[in-house]
Design a protein around this motif. Structure first.
Motif, PDB file in Angstrom:
ATOM      1  N   ASP A  33      36.436   9.111   9.672  1.00  0.00           N
ATOM      2  CA  ASP A  33      36.895   9.642   8.388  1.00  0.00           C
ATOM      3  C   ASP A  33      36.610  11.140   8.284  1.00  0.00           C
ATOM      4  O   ASP A  33      37.480  11.922   7.873  1.00  0.00           O
ATOM      5  CB  ASP A  33      36.206   8.905   7.239  1.00  0.00           C
ATOM      6  CG  ASP A  33      36.848   7.562   6.944  1.00  0.00           C
ATOM      7  OD1 ASP A  33      37.872   7.236   7.567  1.00  0.00           O
ATOM      8  OD2 ASP A  33      36.324   6.826   6.077  1.00  0.00           O
ATOM      9  N   CYS A  34      35.401  11.531   8.643  1.00  0.00           N
ATOM     10  CA  CYS A  34      35.022  12.948   8.554  1.00  0.00           C
ATOM     11  C   CYS A  34      35.873  13.808   9.487  1.00  0.00           C
ATOM     12  O   CYS A  34      36.317  14.907   9.108  1.00  0.00           O
ATOM     13  CB  CYS A  34      33.543  13.115   8.877  1.00  0.00           C
ATOM     14  SG  CYS A  34      32.423  12.459   7.618  1.00  0.00           S
ATOM     15  N   GLU A  35      36.102  13.329  10.689  1.00  0.00           N
ATOM     16  CA  GLU A  35      36.891  14.089  11.654  1.00  0.00           C
ATOM     17  C   GLU A  35      38.338  14.219  11.192  1.00  0.00           C
ATOM     18  O   GLU A  35      38.946  15.292  11.324  1.00  0.00           O
ATOM     19  CB  GLU A  35      36.831  13.406  13.024  1.00  0.00           C
ATOM     20  CG  GLU A  35      37.626  14.094  14.114  1.00  0.00           C
ATOM     21  CD  GLU A  35      37.113  15.487  14.479  1.00  0.00           C
ATOM     22  OE1 GLU A  35      37.807  16.179  15.245  1.00  0.00           O
ATOM     23  OE2 GLU A  35      36.028  15.878  13.993  1.00  0.00           O
ATOM     24  N   CYS A  36      38.898  13.160  10.635  1.00  0.00           N
ATOM     25  CA  CYS A  36      40.282  13.211  10.163  1.00  0.00           C
ATOM     26  C   CYS A  36      40.433  14.179   8.989  1.00  0.00           C
ATOM     27  O   CYS A  36      41.398  14.955   8.936  1.00  0.00           O
ATOM     28  CB  CYS A  36      40.743  11.819   9.755  1.00  0.00           C
ATOM     29  SG  CYS A  36      41.021  10.691  11.150  1.00  0.00           S
ATOM     30  N   VAL A  37      39.495  14.151   8.073  1.00  0.00           N
ATOM     31  CA  VAL A  37      39.538  15.080   6.944  1.00  0.00           C
ATOM     32  C   VAL A  37      39.425  16.516   7.437  1.00  0.00           C
ATOM     33  O   VAL A  37      40.129  17.418   6.963  1.00  0.00           O
ATOM     34  CB  VAL A  37      38.410  14.764   5.936  1.00  0.00           C
ATOM     35  CG1 VAL A  37      38.286  15.881   4.897  1.00  0.00           C
ATOM     36  CG2 VAL A  37      38.678  13.432   5.243  1.00  0.00           C
TER      37      VAL A  37
ATOM     38  N   LEU B 249      41.750  21.918   8.565  1.00  0.00           N
ATOM     39  CA  LEU B 249      41.806  23.050   9.494  1.00  0.00           C
ATOM     40  C   LEU B 249      43.204  23.300  10.068  1.00  0.00           C
ATOM     41  O   LEU B 249      43.594  24.451  10.287  1.00  0.00           O
ATOM     42  CB  LEU B 249      40.821  22.826  10.640  1.00  0.00           C
ATOM     43  CG  LEU B 249      39.334  22.882  10.287  1.00  0.00           C
ATOM     44  CD1 LEU B 249      38.503  22.491  11.497  1.00  0.00           C
ATOM     45  CD2 LEU B 249      38.945  24.279   9.804  1.00  0.00           C
ATOM     46  N   PHE B 250      43.958  22.222  10.319  1.00  0.00           N
ATOM     47  CA  PHE B 250      45.208  22.377  11.065  1.00  0.00           C
ATOM     48  C   PHE B 250      46.462  22.089  10.243  1.00  0.00           C
ATOM     49  O   PHE B 250      47.565  22.396  10.690  1.00  0.00           O
ATOM     50  CB  PHE B 250      45.194  21.462  12.294  1.00  0.00           C
ATOM     51  CG  PHE B 250      44.107  21.784  13.275  1.00  0.00           C
ATOM     52  CD1 PHE B 250      44.264  22.810  14.197  1.00  0.00           C
ATOM     53  CD2 PHE B 250      42.921  21.064  13.290  1.00  0.00           C
ATOM     54  CE1 PHE B 250      43.268  23.106  15.114  1.00  0.00           C
ATOM     55  CE2 PHE B 250      41.907  21.351  14.197  1.00  0.00           C
ATOM     56  CZ  PHE B 250      42.074  22.378  15.105  1.00  0.00           C
ATOM     57  N   GLN B 251      46.308  21.451   9.081  1.00  0.00           N
ATOM     58  CA  GLN B 251      47.456  21.084   8.243  1.00  0.00           C
ATOM     59  C   GLN B 251      48.569  20.430   9.070  1.00  0.00           C
ATOM     60  O   GLN B 251      49.694  20.930   9.144  1.00  0.00           O
ATOM     61  CB  GLN B 251      47.981  22.320   7.505  1.00  0.00           C
ATOM     62  CG  GLN B 251      46.953  22.944   6.593  1.00  0.00           C
ATOM     63  CD  GLN B 251      47.465  24.162   5.854  1.00  0.00           C
ATOM     64  OE1 GLN B 251      48.540  24.689   6.147  1.00  0.00           O
ATOM     65  NE2 GLN B 251      46.709  24.608   4.875  1.00  0.00           N
ATOM     66  N   PRO B 252      48.274  19.318   9.715  1.00  0.00           N
ATOM     67  CA  PRO B 252      49.256  18.672  10.594  1.00  0.00           C
ATOM     68  C   PRO B 252      50.460  18.143   9.824  1.00  0.00           C
ATOM     69  O   PRO B 252      50.379  17.865   8.620  1.00  0.00           O
ATOM     70  CB  PRO B 252      48.451  17.526  11.212  1.00  0.00           C
ATOM     71  CG  PRO B 252      47.392  17.225  10.201  1.00  0.00           C
ATOM     72  CD  PRO B 252      47.022  18.546   9.617  1.00  0.00           C
ATOM     73  N   VAL B 253      51.571  17.974  10.528  1.00  0.00           N
ATOM     74  CA  VAL B 253      52.793  17.443   9.927  1.00  0.00           C
ATOM     75  C   VAL B 253      53.372  16.375  10.850  1.00  0.00           C
ATOM     76  O   VAL B 253      52.932  16.196  11.985  1.00  0.00           O
ATOM     77  CB  VAL B 253      53.846  18.559   9.698  1.00  0.00           C
ATOM     78  CG1 VAL B 253      53.333  19.573   8.689  1.00  0.00           C
ATOM     79  CG2 VAL B 253      54.199  19.256  11.015  1.00  0.00           C
TER      80      VAL B 253
END
Length: 212
Positions: free
Chosen positions: A58-62, A67-71
């Motif tokens: 959970d922490c890594e995904c948040v 940081l990267f604003q993935p799409v």
């Protein structure tokens, strides 16, 4: 975006480890139910490990979202991994509860049905694990529905067996409640794996499907 790719690979590796540990907990929980103390301790240990892993994922995904604003695929992957990790955490909760019960003699027929439920669930684990590792979800929905339906049928059979045994031996009435809960927990594990499968299809195909 190499940094993002590496972090997504790390999450995938963590989820595959959680998947493997959860599968092991399912393998061992019925032995714990039979009173095997070493197997019971192992299931409890796995549950504790998965609790920590779930928080880490959970922490890594948040962190990745911030940081990267993935799409597109990347965003679907990150969001879904959080949910999938939570499903594995719940699966190990259920297996720990199963292992903590102690079955008395008299429920041999029911235990045979539980073993069949377990084997079907392990087949579901194998399908899901392959899909996580390869990204191939082409036939996943249909195969999971078939196996989940099988688990549901075994669930009904187990309840009928439990009631029959309790009627034949009234001294086992209290144990009947524990056995019903075990049956329900196994059926729920299959449902959770189906939800994992739904999420994997969403990641790869960008569409929501209903399995369970």
């Amino acid at each position: 975006m190499r940094a993002l790719e590496e972090r997504l690979k790390d999450i995938k590796h963590e989820i595959l480890e959680a998947h493997s540990l959860s599968r092991k907990a399912v393998e061992l929980c019925l032995d714990g139910l039979r009173g095997d103390e070493e197997k019971r301790k192992k299931v409890i240990q796995i549950e504790h490990i998965i609790d920590v892993m779930n928080t880490d994922v959970d922490c890594e995904c948040v962190s990745i979202v911030a940081l990267f604003q993935p799409v597109a695929w990347d965003l679907r992957f990150v969001v879904s991994m959080m949910r999938i990790s939570g499903h594995y955490e719940r699966i190990t909760d259920l297996t720990q509860e199963i292992a903590m019960y102690t079955i008395k003699s008299g429920f041999d027929e029911t235990m045979t049905i539980f073993e069949k439920m377990k084997e079907a669930i392990l087949r579901m684990f194998d399908l899901v694990g392959h899909a996580i590792e390869t990204g191939n979800t082409a036939n996943l929905r249909g195969e999971l529905i078939s196996l989940d339906d099988l688990v549901d049928r075994y669930y009904v059979e187990s309840i009928e067996s439990i009631v029959k045994t309790a009627k034949q031996n009234p001294d086992l009435i209290e144990d009947m409640v524990d056995m019903v809960l075990v049956a329900r927990h196994l059926e729920r594990v299959a449902d959770l794996l189906s939800k994992v499968g739904s999420r994997l299809i969403f990641i790869e195909e960008g569409r929501r499907v209903w399995i369970k």
